[in-house]
Design a protein around this motif. Structure first.
Motif, PDB file in Angstrom:
ATOM      1  N   TYR A 124      37.701  74.184  20.897  1.00  0.00           N
ATOM      2  CA  TYR A 124      38.140  73.782  19.556  1.00  0.00           C
ATOM      3  C   TYR A 124      38.910  72.471  19.722  1.00  0.00           C
ATOM      4  O   TYR A 124      39.782  72.375  20.597  1.00  0.00           O
ATOM      5  CB  TYR A 124      39.071  74.837  18.959  1.00  0.00           C
ATOM      6  N   VAL A 125      38.596  71.499  18.852  1.00  0.00           N
ATOM      7  CA  VAL A 125      39.266  70.201  18.944  1.00  0.00           C
ATOM      8  C   VAL A 125      39.844  69.849  17.578  1.00  0.00           C
ATOM      9  O   VAL A 125      39.130  69.897  16.569  1.00  0.00           O
ATOM     10  CB  VAL A 125      38.278  69.082  19.363  1.00  0.00           C
ATOM     11  N   VAL A 132      39.055  69.558  12.254  1.00  0.00           N
ATOM     12  CA  VAL A 132      38.927  70.471  13.401  1.00  0.00           C
ATOM     13  C   VAL A 132      37.452  70.798  13.616  1.00  0.00           C
ATOM     14  O   VAL A 132      36.713  71.047  12.665  1.00  0.00           O
ATOM     15  CB  VAL A 132      39.735  71.759  13.138  1.00  0.00           C
ATOM     16  N   PHE A 133      37.068  70.803  14.868  1.00  0.00           N
ATOM     17  CA  PHE A 133      35.669  71.028  15.219  1.00  0.00           C
ATOM     18  C   PHE A 133      35.597  72.078  16.326  1.00  0.00           C
ATOM     19  O   PHE A 133      36.421  72.058  17.235  1.00  0.00           O
ATOM     20  CB  PHE A 133      35.030  69.725  15.718  1.00  0.00           C
ATOM     21  N   ASP A 140      36.802  74.848   8.481  1.00  0.00           N
ATOM     22  CA  ASP A 140      37.845  74.825   7.459  1.00  0.00           C
ATOM     23  C   ASP A 140      38.354  76.245   7.296  1.00  0.00           C
ATOM     24  O   ASP A 140      37.705  77.183   7.725  1.00  0.00           O
ATOM     25  CB  ASP A 140      37.278  74.334   6.118  1.00  0.00           C
ATOM     26  N   ILE A 141      39.471  76.388   6.603  1.00  0.00           N
ATOM     27  CA  ILE A 141      40.037  77.717   6.386  1.00  0.00           C
ATOM     28  C   ILE A 141      40.204  77.935   4.903  1.00  0.00           C
ATOM     29  O   ILE A 141      40.635  77.020   4.200  1.00  0.00           O
ATOM     30  CB  ILE A 141      41.419  77.822   7.069  1.00  0.00           C
ATOM     31  N   ILE A 210      50.214  72.792  16.734  1.00  0.00           N
ATOM     32  CA  ILE A 210      50.827  71.898  15.738  1.00  0.00           C
ATOM     33  C   ILE A 210      49.781  70.911  15.204  1.00  0.00           C
ATOM     34  O   ILE A 210      49.713  70.637  14.002  1.00  0.00           O
ATOM     35  CB  ILE A 210      52.036  71.138  16.369  1.00  0.00           C
ATOM     36  N   VAL A 211      48.944  70.397  16.109  1.00  0.00           N
ATOM     37  CA  VAL A 211      47.916  69.432  15.688  1.00  0.00           C
ATOM     38  C   VAL A 211      46.855  70.143  14.831  1.00  0.00           C
ATOM     39  O   VAL A 211      46.401  69.626  13.811  1.00  0.00           O
ATOM     40  CB  VAL A 211      47.265  68.738  16.908  1.00  0.00           C
ATOM     41  N   PHE A 212      46.502  71.367  15.236  1.00  0.00           N
ATOM     42  CA  PHE A 212      45.537  72.152  14.437  1.00  0.00           C
ATOM     43  C   PHE A 212      46.106  72.445  13.049  1.00  0.00           C
ATOM     44  O   PHE A 212      45.404  72.367  12.041  1.00  0.00           O
ATOM     45  CB  PHE A 212      45.177  73.462  15.157  1.00  0.00           C
ATOM     46  N   ALA A 213      47.399  72.801  13.013  1.00  0.00           N
ATOM     47  CA  ALA A 213      48.029  73.146  11.730  1.00  0.00           C
ATOM     48  C   ALA A 213      47.915  71.977  10.757  1.00  0.00           C
ATOM     49  O   ALA A 213      47.515  72.137   9.604  1.00  0.00           O
ATOM     50  CB  ALA A 213      49.486  73.528  11.950  1.00  0.00           C
TER      51      ALA A 213
END
Ligand code: IPD
Ligand code: CA
Ligand code: CA
Length: 259
Positions: A124-125, A132-133, A140-141, A210-213
């Protein structure tokens, strides 16, 4: 940037291969802060491998790894934060539910987050301002969960030592806990749980989250409700905003009662 991301994904795939190959060998297991806080030669080797690769690619960047942490992280400049095996206890006891966490910050601002799922090898990036990929597919969420409809991960310390368990389980839909920030975090990222609440954590446990959030519209908050920073320790709740806020109200109430 894309060229670097592909290169880093290759480094993580190679690091995962090192972990999988190590399962054929015997583990040298040592304890750190307590009998449940484990480190193996695999954690150390994987950290060395990732650090060497990053230092070769980016000569003027700092790399901070859990297994050589010296007590603080200076976020000035280009900084990589790595947890070579998150969920070492799961890796040792179960050979599953572990992963690798890696993030890149520039002057304290998260630029890239990487989560390698040790169970599947999926990477996951999170890319600043781009999303996010997972394995190159955008995710997406759905941002519509409230606590009463959510499954929640709560660390064992939260459930039993701080006694949050009873109150949270009565208000939430239910509790699920994998025991590794990487896996409990992925349940949130994949929309399976509404939030993950941890009490004891190091910077490497949530620096990628944190970056994902930021990219998924999630929150990564401290006990006082402020945003967690990459070099913070301790309490953290990571998840959908409404769920995080409801959880913070519960834990603050319990903490105040216990004062
Ligand atoms: C641990 C896991 C666990 C959390 C611990 C962490 P490690 O990471 O993320 O979920 O409760 O606080 O230290 O030591 O296996 O990298
Ligand atoms: Ca960890
Ligand atoms: Ca670790």
């Amino acid at each position: 940037m894309e060229k670097w991301i592909e290169k880093i994904k290759d480094i993580l795939k190679e690091a995962h291969r090192l972990i999988l190959d190590s399962m054929k060998e015997s583990l040298t297991i040592e304890t750190k802060s307590n009998r449940r806080d484990l480190v193996t030669q695999v954690d150390k080797n994987v950290q060395k491998f990732i650090t060497n690769q990053l230092e070769t690619l980016f000569v003027n960047h700092k790399v901070v790894g859990e297994e050589s942490y010296t007590g603080s992280i200076d976020l000035n400049g280009h900084v990589w934060i790595v947890d070579p095996i998150d969920g070492t206890a799961n890796f040792v006891k179960q050979q599953k539910d572990y992963g690798i966490l890696l993030s890149y910050y520039n002057d304290g601002i998260g630029q890239l987050g990487f989560i390698l799922d040790g169970n599947t090898g999926d990477i996951y990036v999170a890319i600043k301002d781009q999303g996010v990929f997972v394995n190159d597919k955008r995710i997406d969420i759905k941002q519509n969960l409230s606590l009463k409809d959510s499954l929640i991960s709560v660390s064992v310390e939260g459930l039993f030592i701080r006694n949050y368990g009873q109150k949270i389980s009565s208000k939430a839909f239910g509790i699920r806990y994998k025991g590794a920030a990487v896996q409990d975090g992925l349940m949130v990222i994949n929309g399976q749980t509404g939030a993950f609440l941890a009490l004891q954590s190091g910077p490497w446990d949530f620096a990628a989250h944190i970056v994902f959030a930021k990219e998924l519209g999630l929150k990564c908050l401290k006990l006082d409700g402020s945003n967690r920073q990459a070099n913070d320790h301790g309490f953290c709740v990571f998840g959908q905003e409404e769920v995080c806020r409801e959880l913070l109200e519960i834990v603050k109430g319990i903490d105040n009662e216990n004062c």
